[in-house]
Design a protein around this motif. Structure first.
Motif, PDB file in Angstrom:
ATOM      1  N   LYS A 317      15.159  54.652  99.223  1.00 42.98           N
ATOM      2  CA  LYS A 317      15.882  55.912  99.117  1.00 42.98           C
ATOM      3  C   LYS A 317      15.890  56.414  97.674  1.00 42.98           C
ATOM      4  O   LYS A 317      15.738  57.613  97.405  1.00 42.98           O
ATOM      5  CB  LYS A 317      17.334  55.726  99.585  1.00 42.98           C
ATOM      6  CG  LYS A 317      17.535  55.591 101.080  1.00 42.98           C
ATOM      7  CD  LYS A 317      19.002  55.274 101.375  1.00 42.98           C
ATOM      8  CE  LYS A 317      19.308  55.240 102.855  1.00 42.98           C
ATOM      9  NZ  LYS A 317      19.442  56.593 103.417  1.00 42.98           N
ATOM     10  N   THR A 318      16.078  55.495  96.735  1.00 39.04           N
ATOM     11  CA  THR A 318      16.155  55.861  95.325  1.00 39.04           C
ATOM     12  C   THR A 318      14.815  56.371  94.807  1.00 39.04           C
ATOM     13  O   THR A 318      14.746  57.407  94.128  1.00 39.04           O
ATOM     14  CB  THR A 318      16.622  54.651  94.490  1.00 39.04           C
ATOM     15  OG1 THR A 318      17.895  54.202  94.989  1.00 39.04           O
ATOM     16  CG2 THR A 318      16.749  55.012  93.023  1.00 39.04           C
ATOM     17  N   VAL A 319      13.747  55.658  95.109  1.00 44.15           N
ATOM     18  CA  VAL A 319      12.417  56.090  94.689  1.00 44.15           C
ATOM     19  C   VAL A 319      12.100  57.462  95.273  1.00 44.15           C
ATOM     20  O   VAL A 319      11.616  58.362  94.567  1.00 44.15           O
ATOM     21  CB  VAL A 319      11.355  55.047  95.102  1.00 44.15           C
ATOM     22  CG1 VAL A 319       9.938  55.623  94.928  1.00 44.15           C
ATOM     23  CG2 VAL A 319      11.506  53.768  94.290  1.00 44.15           C
ATOM     24  N   ASP A 320      12.385  57.647  96.544  1.00 51.12           N
ATOM     25  CA  ASP A 320      12.115  58.943  97.181  1.00 51.12           C
ATOM     26  C   ASP A 320      12.914  60.064  96.515  1.00 51.12           C
ATOM     27  O   ASP A 320      12.403  61.179  96.340  1.00 51.12           O
ATOM     28  CB  ASP A 320      12.454  58.877  98.675  1.00 51.12           C
ATOM     29  CG  ASP A 320      11.458  58.042  99.460  1.00 51.12           C
ATOM     30  OD1 ASP A 320      10.332  57.832  98.955  1.00 51.12           O
ATOM     31  OD2 ASP A 320      11.811  57.580 100.564  1.00 51.12           O
ATOM     32  N   TRP A 321      14.171  59.766  96.136  1.00 52.58           N
ATOM     33  CA  TRP A 321      14.996  60.791  95.498  1.00 52.58           C
ATOM     34  C   TRP A 321      14.408  61.187  94.144  1.00 52.58           C
ATOM     35  O   TRP A 321      14.323  62.380  93.826  1.00 52.58           O
ATOM     36  CB  TRP A 321      16.429  60.291  95.319  1.00 52.58           C
ATOM     37  CG  TRP A 321      17.351  61.355  94.829  1.00 52.58           C
ATOM     38  CD1 TRP A 321      18.064  62.237  95.588  1.00 52.58           C
ATOM     39  CD2 TRP A 321      17.634  61.697  93.457  1.00 52.58           C
ATOM     40  NE1 TRP A 321      18.783  63.096  94.783  1.00 52.58           N
ATOM     41  CE2 TRP A 321      18.537  62.786  93.476  1.00 52.58           C
ATOM     42  CE3 TRP A 321      17.231  61.186  92.243  1.00 52.58           C
ATOM     43  CZ2 TRP A 321      19.037  63.369  92.308  1.00 52.58           C
ATOM     44  CZ3 TRP A 321      17.715  61.769  91.067  1.00 52.58           C
ATOM     45  CH2 TRP A 321      18.598  62.842  91.099  1.00 52.58           C
ATOM     46  N   TYR A 322      13.989  60.217  93.350  1.00 55.25           N
ATOM     47  CA  TYR A 322      13.401  60.553  92.037  1.00 55.25           C
ATOM     48  C   TYR A 322      12.091  61.320  92.183  1.00 55.25           C
ATOM     49  O   TYR A 322      11.812  62.242  91.412  1.00 55.25           O
ATOM     50  CB  TYR A 322      13.207  59.289  91.192  1.00 55.25           C
ATOM     51  CG  TYR A 322      14.462  58.895  90.455  1.00 55.25           C
ATOM     52  CD1 TYR A 322      14.733  59.372  89.172  1.00 55.25           C
ATOM     53  CD2 TYR A 322      15.407  58.072  91.053  1.00 55.25           C
ATOM     54  CE1 TYR A 322      15.898  59.034  88.513  1.00 55.25           C
ATOM     55  CE2 TYR A 322      16.573  57.732  90.401  1.00 55.25           C
ATOM     56  CZ  TYR A 322      16.817  58.225  89.130  1.00 55.25           C
ATOM     57  OH  TYR A 322      17.980  57.893  88.482  1.00 55.25           O
ATOM     58  N   LEU A 323      11.305  60.970  93.181  1.00 53.01           N
ATOM     59  CA  LEU A 323      10.055  61.691  93.402  1.00 53.01           C
ATOM     60  C   LEU A 323      10.317  63.139  93.806  1.00 53.01           C
ATOM     61  O   LEU A 323       9.538  64.033  93.470  1.00 53.01           O
ATOM     62  CB  LEU A 323       9.224  60.987  94.473  1.00 53.01           C
ATOM     63  CG  LEU A 323       8.643  59.622  94.094  1.00 53.01           C
ATOM     64  CD1 LEU A 323       7.898  59.006  95.278  1.00 53.01           C
ATOM     65  CD2 LEU A 323       7.722  59.722  92.888  1.00 53.01           C
ATOM     66  N   ALA A 324      11.427  63.371  94.492  1.00 53.95           N
ATOM     67  CA  ALA A 324      11.724  64.720  94.990  1.00 53.95           C
ATOM     68  C   ALA A 324      12.560  65.550  94.027  1.00 53.95           C
ATOM     69  O   ALA A 324      12.780  66.742  94.275  1.00 53.95           O
ATOM     70  CB  ALA A 324      12.446  64.621  96.333  1.00 53.95           C
ATOM     71  N   ASN A 325      13.033  64.944  92.918  1.00 59.54           N
ATOM     72  CA  ASN A 325      13.984  65.644  92.045  1.00 59.54           C
ATOM     73  C   ASN A 325      13.578  65.601  90.574  1.00 59.54           C
ATOM     74  O   ASN A 325      14.397  65.326  89.696  1.00 59.54           O
ATOM     75  CB  ASN A 325      15.383  65.055  92.232  1.00 59.54           C
ATOM     76  CG  ASN A 325      15.997  65.433  93.554  1.00 59.54           C
ATOM     77  OD1 ASN A 325      16.591  66.491  93.701  1.00 59.54           O
ATOM     78  ND2 ASN A 325      15.831  64.560  94.548  1.00 59.54           N
ATOM     79  N   GLU A 326      12.323  65.936  90.329  1.00 59.58           N
ATOM     80  CA  GLU A 326      11.842  65.953  88.948  1.00 59.58           C
ATOM     81  C   GLU A 326      12.594  66.969  88.098  1.00 59.58           C
ATOM     82  O   GLU A 326      12.812  66.737  86.894  1.00 59.58           O
ATOM     83  CB  GLU A 326      10.338  66.256  88.915  1.00 59.58           C
ATOM     84  CG  GLU A 326       9.755  66.227  87.509  1.00 59.58           C
ATOM     85  CD  GLU A 326       8.238  66.362  87.489  1.00 59.58           C
ATOM     86  OE1 GLU A 326       7.680  66.553  86.392  1.00 59.58           O
ATOM     87  OE2 GLU A 326       7.620  66.266  88.577  1.00 59.58           O
ATOM     88  N   GLU A 327      13.035  68.074  88.688  1.00 61.41           N
ATOM     89  CA  GLU A 327      13.755  69.080  87.907  1.00 61.41           C
ATOM     90  C   GLU A 327      15.088  68.538  87.392  1.00 61.41           C
ATOM     91  O   GLU A 327      15.630  69.050  86.409  1.00 61.41           O
ATOM     92  CB  GLU A 327      13.982  70.339  88.745  1.00 61.41           C
ATOM     93  CG  GLU A 327      15.037  70.248  89.822  1.00 61.41           C
ATOM     94  CD  GLU A 327      14.595  69.478  91.070  1.00 61.41           C
ATOM     95  OE1 GLU A 327      15.434  69.268  91.962  1.00 61.41           O
ATOM     96  OE2 GLU A 327      13.400  69.104  91.152  1.00 61.41           O
ATOM     97  N   TRP A 328      15.614  67.492  88.048  1.00 56.77           N
ATOM     98  CA  TRP A 328      16.856  66.870  87.559  1.00 56.77           C
ATOM     99  C   TRP A 328      16.579  65.921  86.403  1.00 56.77           C
ATOM    100  O   TRP A 328      17.237  65.978  85.373  1.00 56.77           O
ATOM    101  CB  TRP A 328      17.565  66.120  88.698  1.00 56.77           C
ATOM    102  CG  TRP A 328      18.823  65.419  88.235  1.00 56.77           C
ATOM    103  CD1 TRP A 328      20.072  65.960  88.147  1.00 56.77           C
ATOM    104  CD2 TRP A 328      18.930  64.072  87.757  1.00 56.77           C
ATOM    105  NE1 TRP A 328      20.962  65.028  87.649  1.00 56.77           N
ATOM    106  CE2 TRP A 328      20.288  63.862  87.399  1.00 56.77           C
ATOM    107  CE3 TRP A 328      18.028  63.023  87.594  1.00 56.77           C
ATOM    108  CZ2 TRP A 328      20.761  62.635  86.896  1.00 56.77           C
ATOM    109  CZ3 TRP A 328      18.488  61.810  87.094  1.00 56.77           C
ATOM    110  CH2 TRP A 328      19.834  61.626  86.744  1.00 56.77           C
ATOM    111  N   TRP A 329      15.585  65.024  86.574  1.00 54.23           N
ATOM    112  CA  TRP A 329      15.408  63.984  85.560  1.00 54.23           C
ATOM    113  C   TRP A 329      14.535  64.401  84.381  1.00 54.23           C
ATOM    114  O   TRP A 329      14.634  63.795  83.307  1.00 54.23           O
ATOM    115  CB  TRP A 329      14.869  62.688  86.174  1.00 54.23           C
ATOM    116  CG  TRP A 329      13.587  62.735  86.957  1.00 54.23           C
ATOM    117  CD1 TRP A 329      13.458  62.677  88.303  1.00 54.23           C
ATOM    118  CD2 TRP A 329      12.241  62.774  86.429  1.00 54.23           C
ATOM    119  NE1 TRP A 329      12.126  62.708  88.670  1.00 54.23           N
ATOM    120  CE2 TRP A 329      11.364  62.748  87.537  1.00 54.23           C
ATOM    121  CE3 TRP A 329      11.694  62.822  85.142  1.00 54.23           C
ATOM    122  CZ2 TRP A 329       9.972  62.784  87.391  1.00 54.23           C
ATOM    123  CZ3 TRP A 329      10.309  62.854  84.993  1.00 54.23           C
ATOM    124  CH2 TRP A 329       9.475  62.833  86.102  1.00 54.23           C
TER     125      TRP A 329
END
Length: 344
Positions: A317-329
């Motif tokens: 879940k965490t990896v998928d979230w980071y892959l989908a939220n580049e504008e955040w990180w």
């Protein structure tokens, strides 16, 4: 219930804010917005009718008094803290100021407010802490709520101090408190200086993945959304004056954790060579505790709570979230790298 959440723009605090709003609570998010805080963490609920934000430091007594008087919360959930062990080694003063002096200041503000309100029995001061206050374990055994304190870093010592202050304010003044000590958190919105986001983002950029020592240090990993669920449950149903250990029941060596993340990235963003080729063992940090593990029997037996995901599921879940939220990180990655350079 109206809840004042300190540190509500941080990693764990924002998870509490998001879940609290979804459960129908009113939330007052109090945060000084230091480097690891980010209002984007609460953007999904920031327009909710029950949400309010106050930019105030927990060391600002006048500011705390004003917020408490205006919002009149039913409870305080205290999550604001300096929390990065490496930074506490390089610069311990900020940890003493925030975690010790800040907790004292918040306790006094809460006590004054509670007294002015007629000392309602329903009021709660929930102090959120860490398993690192208990020190280090060997190959066997687990931390319980009765484990003696044995902090090993400036960070864990400052959190141990804050725990003692909260208990003292309960015993001396009768302030209705509950306490929790958690294992290592991970999940969405984790500031990119901690191990798991460092592994994910370094791997994505083809940079070396630093692992302390031989990667043998063991941690019990707790998915942050599970932690938020447990924290709200303790606030609502926990026994006054009691502490609860919250663990993920997911122990793993650091090197195994890193390799699992690399494998998940191999499946989602394959490269010519596996991502674990980037692993680089680096000099261990001073006082690095060998192993943490929590026995969560009390919260399971008394309140019926247990984690909802395995480590493998939570990491996916965490990896998928980071892959989908580049504008955040993406913007935070620059901040983290700049601060890392200043600390070195």
């Amino acid at each position: 219930m109206k809840i004042l959440v300190t540190g509500g723009a941080g990693f764990i605090g924002s998870a509490v804010v998001r879940q609290g709003i979804r459960r129908g609570h009113e939330i007052v998010n109090l945060d000084a917005l230091t480097y690891a805080a980010n209002l984007a963490n609460v953007a999904p609920v920031s327009n909710a009718p029950g949400y309010a934000f106050e930019k105030v430091s927990i060391t600002d007594r006048a500011g705390l008094d004003d917020v408490l008087a205006r919002h009149r919360p039913d409870a305080v959930m205290h999550l604001a803290a300096e929390s990065h062990v490496d930074r506490s080694i390089d610069g311990p003063a900020a940890f003493i100021e925030t975690n010790v002096t800040g907790t004292y200041t918040l306790l006094e503000a809460a006590r004054s407010y509670w007294t002015a309100e007629g000392k309602p029995e329903s009021f709660r001061f929930h102090h959120i802490s860490t398993d690192e206050v208990f020190g280090s374990l060997g190959p066997t055994g687990k931390f319980t709520e009765d484990t003696p304190y044995d902090p090993r870093s400036p960070y864990s010592a400052s959190k141990a101090s804050s725990d003692h202050l909260v208990r003292a304010w309960h015993e001396t003044y009768g302030l209705p408190v509950v306490l929790t000590n958690c294992s290592n958190n991970y999940g969405p919105y984790h500031f990119p200086e901690k191990l798991i986001p460092v592994v994910i983002l370094n791997a994505l950029h083809g940079r070396a993945i630093p692992v302390y020592g031989a990667g043998e240090n063991v941690r019990d990993w707790l998915y942050v959304e599970d932690h938020a669920d447990a924290l709200l449950l303790v606030l609502e149903q926990g026994v006054v004056g009691r502490s609860y250990n919250i663990g993920g029941e997911n122990e793993a060596r650091n090197i195994d954790l890193v390799r699992t993340i690399c494998r998940l990235l191999d499946e989602r963003r394959p490269h010519a060579a596996p991502h674990d080729r980037l692993v680089e063992f680096v000099t261990d940090r001073p006082g690095h505790d060998l192993r943490y593990a929590i026995d969560p029997s009390r919260i399971r037996e008394e309140l019926g709570w247990r984690p909802s995901v395995t480590l493998e599921e939570g990491l996916a879940k965490t990896v998928d979230w980071y892959l989908a939220n580049e504008e955040w990180w993406r913007p935070l990655l620059t901040v983290a790298m700049e601060r890392r350079g200043k600390a070195s």
